[in-house]
Design a protein around this motif. Structure first.
Motif, short mmCIF file in Angstrom:
data_model
loop_
_atom_site.label_atom_id
_atom_site.label_comp_id
_atom_site.label_asym_id
_atom_site.label_seq_id
_atom_site.Cartn_x
_atom_site.Cartn_y
_atom_site.Cartn_z
N HIS A 387 -7.72 -7.84 -7.12
CA HIS A 387 -6.80 -7.90 -5.98
C HIS A 387 -6.37 -6.48 -5.62
N PHE A 388 -6.68 -6.08 -4.40
CA PHE A 388 -6.35 -4.73 -3.94
C PHE A 388 -5.11 -4.80 -3.05
N LEU A 389 -4.16 -3.92 -3.33
CA LEU A 389 -2.88 -3.92 -2.63
C LEU A 389 -2.74 -2.66 -1.79
N ALA A 390 -2.44 -2.85 -0.49
CA ALA A 390 -2.11 -1.72 0.39
C ALA A 390 -0.60 -1.52 0.31
N LEU A 391 -0.20 -0.40 -0.26
CA LEU A 391 1.22 -0.12 -0.51
C LEU A 391 1.65 1.13 0.24
N SER A 392 2.94 1.29 0.35
CA SER A 392 3.46 2.47 1.04
C SER A 392 3.19 3.75 0.28
N ASN A 393 2.80 3.67 -1.00
CA ASN A 393 2.47 4.86 -1.78
C ASN A 393 1.01 4.90 -2.21
N GLY A 394 0.15 4.14 -1.51
CA GLY A 394 -1.28 4.19 -1.81
C GLY A 394 -1.89 2.82 -2.00
N ILE A 395 -3.07 2.79 -2.63
CA ILE A 395 -3.81 1.55 -2.89
C ILE A 395 -3.87 1.33 -4.39
N MET A 396 -3.60 0.09 -4.83
CA MET A 396 -3.67 -0.24 -6.24
C MET A 396 -4.51 -1.50 -6.44
N ARG A 397 -5.02 -1.65 -7.68
CA ARG A 397 -5.81 -2.84 -8.02
C ARG A 397 -5.11 -3.61 -9.12
N TYR A 398 -4.96 -4.93 -8.88
CA TYR A 398 -4.35 -5.80 -9.89
C TYR A 398 -5.41 -6.75 -10.43
N ARG A 399 -5.52 -6.83 -11.76
CA ARG A 399 -6.43 -7.77 -12.42
C ARG A 399 -5.59 -8.78 -13.18
#
Length: 463
Positions: A387-399
């Motif tokens: 799951h890739f998250l577009a955040l105000s401080n960048g992009i993160m991946r959640y597994r």
């Protein structure tokens, strides 16, 4: 006539008086002609049966010699079909086709006009439709002699075409009017794809594109390669005085249907062809903002507009009626199914972004991650359940399998994400730039600039 004539000519002349003779002479001429015509009619009736054409009641013989039954081909394919056909008199046509289990043709048929009474021919049958799914199909050879038909059948295993990316659609942010939608094609070129009176949301099922407006444009559908939009539901902003009228337009990965909520509480669902397949009503005073399908129910993240309270509302997938609701203490941005009875919720509250899961019947939320003072803008899931998250401080991946959250890029202020399942790449929209990221290193492979700030990115597949 004949009886009178026979009586006249067989009566002895000695019996007849001269007056009778004179009378018979005047009568003999017409009677003779009538008798002649009668005899001619009998002769014609006797000849007619001999002139009749014999009725052809025997159908031609037809056999499919190749490909052998059970042969395997993959779309796109050109199949050489060898057919032997004969008839005791003459042949008028031979048609070769391929059909599914319901007898519906899945490719254009091929017509051949045979010469003579017997022939073996090879016909090229093209199977190119990328919508054909893998399965067993029937080759059909139909021969005709002009009066009777005969058919031969042979099973053919068809493998669907390899999944192909047809393009990437890029839309401006909500409220832009008028709105131009751009497309990135396979060759890396960006061109104008379509336009809307104003921009709401965009969603794609295979090659079917759904779009909503903010305060003007209706909910509508268009084929990726088409040019005409088909309206599915009107925009009721002028009636409700609330904009945007539509919320949460997205394709559900479980059933492949598009769902959307309206400010009047109605939830609509559509198939890829635009057929209405779901119609439900949220709780009184609530609006559905995003949805997910679990087994036999549609779960909706619903906002009570009077006080800003959120609930997870379950609807029957068949009738649309409300089954249950569970209070939430965050505003969901995306819902993801976890099996048949749990939901993964990506959302935010006044403190930042949160990730939690809960049971769709009994609730019991389990907190998995928190990101303080960070705004969540978009979530996209890969086939590997990353799951890739577009955040105000960048992009993160959640597994979720390991409950881990890791950075992908901290230098990208992304507002929208899209995953290309064919090429295995991640697209990120930052301002007016579209970036393609390498999944091995997350480095930027390519960048394209749009004439607007990007609000939505959707990958178009061939099916």
């Amino acid at each position: 006539y004949c009886r009178e004539y026979e009586q006249l000519i067989t009566t002895p002349s000695t019996v007849r008086s001269s007056k009778a003779i004179r009378s018979s002479r005047s009568y003999l001429g017409p009677m003779f002609h009538k008798a002649t015509r009668y005899a001619a009619c009998l002769w014609l009736l006797a000849c007619i049966p001999g002139c009749r054409k014999e009725v052809d009641e025997e159908a031609p013989s037809v056999r499919i010699l190749s490909p052998a039954p059970g042969s395997i081909v993959q779309v796109p394919a050109t199949v050489t079909v060898t057919v032997a056909v004969n008839d005791e008199r003459s042949l008028s046509s031979l048609v070769v086709s391929i059909a599914d289990a319901d007898g519906v043709p899945v490719a254009p048929s091929v017509l051949h006009v045979p010469s003579g009474r017997s022939q073996t021919v090879e016909l090229e049958l093209s199977i190119t439709d990328e919508q054909i799914t893998s399965g067993t199909y029937q080759l059909i050879a139909r021969a005709s002699d002009g009066t009777n038909d005969a058919r031969a059948y042979s099973a053919l295993t068809v493998l669907e075409a390899s999944l192909r990316t047809k393009g990437v659609l890029i839309a401006p942010r909500k409220g832009v009017a008028p709105a131009t939608i751009m497309e990135l094609d396979d060759d890396g070129n960006v061109n104008e794809w379509g336009s809307l009176p104003d921009m709401g949301e965009l969603s794609v099922i295979g090659h079917s594109v759904f779009a909503t407006g903010s305060i003007i444009a209706p909910l509508q559908r268009r084929e990726h390669e088409g040019v005409v939009w088909t309206m599915l539901a009107p925009n009721g902003t002028q009636v409700s005085s609330e904009a945007p009228f539509f919320h949460g337009l997205r394709v559900d990965p479980t059933d492949g249907r598009t769902y959307v909520g309206q400010v009047d509480g109605i939830i609509r669902g559509y198939s890829a062809t635009g057929d209405a397949v779901f119609n439900g009503m949220s709780l009184p005073g609530h609006q559905s903002r995003t949805t997910v399908v679990l087994d036999d129910r549609l779960m909706s993240a619903a906002l009570r507009t009077s006080d800003g309270q959120w609930s997870l509302v379950g609807h029957s997938l068949i009738g649309g009626e409300v089954l249950n609701d569970i209070p939430l203490d965050l505003a969901p941005v995306r819902l993801v199914a976890l099996g048949n009875d749990r939901v993964l919720v990506f959302g935010q509250d006044g403190n930042g972004t949160r990730i939690l899961s809960l049971h769709v019947l009994i609730g019991g939320p389990i907190e998995h991650a928190q990101l303080a003072s960070v705004q969540l803008r978009d979530v996209v899931t890969s086939p590997a359940n990353d799951h890739f998250l577009a955040l105000s401080n960048g992009i993160m991946r959640y597994r979720h399998s390991t409950f881990t959250l890791e950075p992908v890029r901290t230098d990208i202020d992304a507002h929208a994400l899209a995953w290309d399942p064919v090429n295995g790449v991640l697209y990120a929209a930052a301002g007016n730039s579209l970036l393609r990221l390498d999944p091995a290193t997350w480095a930027t492979i390519a960048t394209w600039n749009m004439p607007f700030d990007i609000g939505d990115v959707e990958v178009v597949l061939d099916r």
